[in-house]
Design an enzyme around this catalytic site. Structure first.
Site, PDB file in Angstrom:
ATOM      1  N   THR A  23       0.693  -1.152   0.012  1.00 37.31           N
ATOM      2  CA  THR A  23      -0.034  -0.032   0.015  1.00 37.31           C
ATOM      3  C   THR A  23       0.972   1.272   0.101  1.00 37.31           C
ATOM      4  O   THR A  23       1.882   1.219   0.743  1.00 37.31           O
ATOM      5  CB  THR A  23      -0.722   0.003   1.367  1.00 37.31           C
ATOM      6  OG1 THR A  23      -1.879  -1.313   1.150  1.00 37.31           O
ATOM      7  CG2 THR A  23      -1.351   1.115   1.577  1.00 37.31           C
TER       8      THR A  23
ATOM      9  N   VAL B 165     -12.453  -5.209   1.651  1.00 38.38           N
ATOM     10  CA  VAL B 165     -12.101  -4.039   1.721  1.00 38.38           C
ATOM     11  C   VAL B 165     -11.184  -3.814   3.080  1.00 38.38           C
ATOM     12  O   VAL B 165     -11.688  -4.231   4.108  1.00 38.38           O
ATOM     13  CB  VAL B 165     -12.870  -2.784   1.749  1.00 38.38           C
ATOM     14  CG1 VAL B 165     -12.295  -1.429   1.984  1.00 38.38           C
ATOM     15  CG2 VAL B 165     -13.757  -2.792   0.436  1.00 38.38           C
TER      16      VAL B 165
ATOM     17  N   HIS C 235      -1.112  -4.402   8.214  1.00 38.72           N
ATOM     18  CA  HIS C 235      -2.356  -5.341   8.145  1.00 38.72           C
ATOM     19  C   HIS C 235      -3.523  -4.752   8.460  1.00 38.72           C
ATOM     20  O   HIS C 235      -3.927  -4.313   9.565  1.00 38.72           O
ATOM     21  CB  HIS C 235      -1.846  -6.295   9.433  1.00 38.72           C
ATOM     22  CG  HIS C 235      -3.274  -7.468   9.476  1.00 38.72           C
ATOM     23  ND1 HIS C 235      -3.959  -7.710  10.608  1.00 38.72           N
ATOM     24  CD2 HIS C 235      -3.667  -8.434   8.514  1.00 38.72           C
ATOM     25  CE1 HIS C 235      -4.664  -8.737  10.256  1.00 38.72           C
ATOM     26  NE2 HIS C 235      -4.718  -9.044   9.124  1.00 38.72           N
TER      27      HIS C 235
END
Lengths: 325, 325
Positions: free
Chosen positions: B186, B215, B239
């Site tokens: 990310t 999501v 996480h």
């Protein structure tokens, strides 16, 4: 906190908005029934999670509320629902958003928590998951009331934005006229069980004539609900976009962490939201010690709570009716 | 704070995990390029929003990162992306989740903020909105790298849960072997512009072999990002389910509100997450005064920041390389 010594508590809301008179008694009866369903679980020694799920299911099944059966319609005339449930022990949470044709989204949210490694499933993937685990779909028509269809037709005609709905104090007469006929009564419950565990759950059909795919605060952990055994549990309702911006539920628990009571934390958090983003709404709260908070900055909020066998409920500002259970 | 007197700052992350050696130089180069793109906007007098969007677009376009081009695949072998952007002035925010075939999800998230009354659009509705406003879809294949396909094949063979990915310290040798070959980087950026406005943005393709519709934290306001001119801006990675449970980004700003520095708040919030839900991750933070925070509890995090014309960057714990810009 597992000595089974806590006095159990359940607190319910049925949405904070300018609830019209024609819906007021159904809303009050609905939150009282939900409170009884949740409390019944708790006094039998059930968990806070079981209690909030049972309470929210009662309101999802009640067509007076915008959740499950009775959900409002998006611009396409479809139903898209959101729900969250959270367990205060280990902060475990499950949510679904933009899910269709599910009778009880709160139970699907709980299945996300219990049967997956994830915390949020949306759209088609959420529906596929439901099928996999045997949560059957229901026809769209079974979820849609004639009132919801009428509201949708009315709204599509006016094409008012959702923003006016929760700003009644600043609303013009014309927008007020629209607001008064529109339902957006998200439902929610918080509970404390005998073992000292807290839980929160929220469920909604969203806002009438919302854009397809729009998700508000309700399924968002920290916005629509939060539960933490180290502080307490919160469920929120009102203008979803404002609640999202300030992470309203987590704000309430932060204030409780700093030593504020459940009631004071609920009031301060809603005032901060009004000050910062000019949004209105309501919250129900239970602290880890069983103190109760409920507050709303909208015209009305249907609420009810039960503790020590006494049911309290109300709708208008300042009301606190009591009935022995 | 609109006297154009603040020293502009941009801070970047490219994901917190056990970044394998084969990706380390591309990750470091990517975050440095993103920092330069964001800083370039700021020194020309551009806004924090423009800076974080520009920075995140650079990383979305870089196949080394799991966002935009380079996104990982879900169990069906499809790409589903999530992104959020938030403006610290009025807490305005926009997010998309589970969106497909979009080259730069962060720009679509910004369009949700600027062109709708909503804060979050998901799934098909988010894609329909993109079409409406002229954000063109791209073929799935243009977003998928050969590495992502290989990783997907590897993962589907091992069928390991996502939970092992961020628990490297507790992982067994067999799960470590899987982790080392999997990308879940990310990306995110925070900025402070000359007018004293903060902004944050985060973008991701999620976790390899995630369930369709899953999501994580990235598009969730308060979890994946938060920006408030009264405290500062935060972007998180790691996480996702753990970050969601503790509302990590909002936790960092709460700690800054209580007077903690950006660095200390980043460290304390990540430690709380490890203690409470045993989750690991990383954050980048800028305070309203321009103080910088970056911290990670995973093995590595690619990060970079620029302030007063100096670029700092690193990957392993304790690293702080400096290059004059």
């Amino acid at each position: 906190m597992s000595d089974l010594s806590m006095e159990p508590v359940v607190v319910i809301h049925g949405g904070a908005w300018a609830i019209p008179d024609k819906l007021s008694s159904a809303s009050v009866e609905g939150v009282c029934s939900a409170a009884r369903a949740g409390y019944d679980v708790l006094i039998r020694g059930g968990s806070a999670m079981d209690a909030v799920e049972a309470a929210v299911r009662v309101m999802e099944d009640c067509p007076a509320f915008d959740a499950g059966t009775g959900s409002v319609l998006n611009t396409k005339g479809e139903v898209e629902m959101d729900s969250v449930i959270m367990d205060g022990r280990e902060l475990q949470c499950g949510s679904v958003a933009c899910v269709q044709n599910i009778k009880n989204p709160v139970s699907l949210a709980r299945a996300v928590l219990e049967k997956t490694d994830h915390t949020l499933l949306v759209g088609k993937g959420a529906n596929e998951f439901a099928e996999e685990i045997g949560i059957h779909t229901v026809p769209t028509d079974s979820l849609v009331t004639e009132d919801a269809r009428e509201e949708w037709r009315h709204f599509m005609q006016f094409k008012t934005t959702v923003n006016v709905l929760f700003r009644n104090r600043e609303a013009t007469p014309s927008t007020s006229a629209v607001c008064d006929t529109l339902g957006h009564d998200t439902v929610g419950a918080v509970a404390l069980d005998r073992s000292g565990t807290t839980a929160a759950a929220t469920s909604t059909g969203g806002i009438t004539a919302k854009r397809p795919g729009r998700v508000g605060d309700s399924p968002i952990v920290g916005a629509g609900a939060y539960a933490d055994n180290e502080s307490g549990a919160v469920s929120t309702t009102g203008h979803g976009e404002s609640i999202t911006k300030v992470c309203l539920a987590r704000q309430v628990t932060h204030l409780m962490e700093s030593g504020m009571s459940a009631q004071k934390a609920s009031e301060v958090a809603l005032q901060k939201m009004a000050d910062r983003v000019k949004g209105h709404g309501g919250v129900v709260t239970v602290s880890k010690d069983g103190d109760i908070g409920k507050h709303f900055t909208t015209e009305r909020m249907a609420w009810a709570w039960i503790k020590a066998g006494k049911l309290h409920y109300g709708l208008n500002s300042g009301e606190d009716f009591i009935a022995a259970e």
